[in-house]
Scaffold this motif. Structure first.
Motif, short mmCIF file in Angstrom:
data_model
loop_
_atom_site.label_atom_id
_atom_site.label_comp_id
_atom_site.label_asym_id
_atom_site.label_seq_id
_atom_site.Cartn_x
_atom_site.Cartn_y
_atom_site.Cartn_z
N THR A 196 -36.52 -33.11 -21.56
CA THR A 196 -36.92 -34.19 -20.88
C THR A 196 -37.79 -35.18 -21.61
OG1 THR A 196 -38.89 -33.50 -19.83
CG2 THR A 196 -36.61 -32.69 -18.74
N ASP A 244 -29.95 -39.47 -23.77
CA ASP A 244 -28.53 -39.56 -22.62
C ASP A 244 -29.04 -40.99 -21.84
OD1 ASP A 244 -26.73 -38.79 -21.34
OD2 ASP A 244 -27.58 -37.22 -20.10
N ASP A 263 -20.26 -33.66 -20.71
CA ASP A 263 -21.20 -32.64 -21.42
C ASP A 263 -21.02 -32.27 -22.73
OD1 ASP A 263 -22.87 -32.96 -19.08
OD2 ASP A 263 -21.85 -31.44 -18.17
N ASN A 282 -29.31 -41.88 -18.89
CA ASN A 282 -30.44 -41.89 -17.99
C ASN A 282 -31.68 -42.33 -18.60
OD1 ASN A 282 -31.53 -39.30 -18.91
ND2 ASN A 282 -29.81 -38.33 -17.56
N THR A 302 -32.69 -35.92 -21.99
CA THR A 302 -32.08 -36.12 -20.77
C THR A 302 -33.03 -35.66 -19.53
OG1 THR A 302 -29.97 -35.77 -19.87
CG2 THR A 302 -30.75 -34.04 -21.08
N GLU A 303 -32.63 -36.38 -18.64
CA GLU A 303 -33.25 -35.78 -17.16
C GLU A 303 -32.21 -34.89 -16.16
OE1 GLU A 303 -36.40 -36.29 -17.02
OE2 GLU A 303 -36.11 -37.48 -18.87
N ASN A 304 -31.12 -34.84 -16.65
CA ASN A 304 -30.08 -34.36 -15.81
C ASN A 304 -29.06 -33.33 -16.41
OD1 ASN A 304 -28.28 -36.00 -17.20
ND2 ASN A 304 -27.54 -37.07 -15.18
N ARG A 305 -29.32 -32.92 -17.72
CA ARG A 305 -28.42 -31.92 -18.33
C ARG A 305 -29.13 -30.70 -18.79
NH1 ARG A 305 -23.43 -35.02 -19.65
NH2 ARG A 305 -24.06 -37.11 -19.97
N HIS A 306 -30.21 -30.41 -17.87
CA HIS A 306 -31.03 -29.09 -18.31
C HIS A 306 -29.89 -27.80 -18.27
CE1 HIS A 306 -34.13 -31.82 -17.20
NE2 HIS A 306 -33.61 -31.94 -15.98
#
Length: 136
Positions: A128, A6, A93, A8, A110-114
């Motif tokens: 992550t 991602d 997404d 990020n 990714t760090e933000n689509r958990h």
């Protein structure tokens, strides 16, 4: 292993405020190529461009060009994207999920689509940078 990162991960790896795991992940991928490789859509490249200085963006592009080529967003199957939108995913997404499936990647890093990992039927895992490093 084929990965999709991602935006990020690139921003945290190349940007002013570097994040240890993202930076280490990029270095690990580069050192282990072609055993581990990446794919990247143009939308990610454009997002990264808005967060990096021109000089650092050039470093990012050199990194990308040594490992892969940039896929055009329009290459991704529209039907796959719609399927993700029908699951309730927001458009960004849905696109990154459709892209990850379309290229056949094993993992979306990714760090933000958990929240994506809560969907049990995805054809890829969502991890992550820290977690994927344990596997590489």
């Amino acid at each position: 292993m084929l990965l999709v990162l991602d935006s990020n991960e690139y921003i945290f790896g190349f940007g002013l405020l570097k994040e240890k795991y993202s930076k280490t992940l990029l270095s690990t991928i580069q050192q282990s190529f072609p055993r581990h490789t990446i794919r990247i859509p143009r939308v990610i490249v454009e997002e990264v461009r808005t967060h990096l200085s021109p000089e650092v963006f050039k470093e990012f592009i050199l990194f990308i060009n040594t490992l892969t080529s940039i896929d055009e967003n329009s290459s991704v199957s529209f039907e796959i994207g719609v399927r993700y939108e029908m699951l309730g995913f927001k458009s960004a997404d849905a696109f990154i999920s459709a892209y990850t499936e379309w290229v056949g990647a094993s993992v979306l890093v990714t760090e933000n689509r958990h929240f994506l990992s809560k969907h049990l039927n995805l054809p890829f895992r969502v991890l992550t940078a820290q977690k994927i490093l344990l596997e590489l």
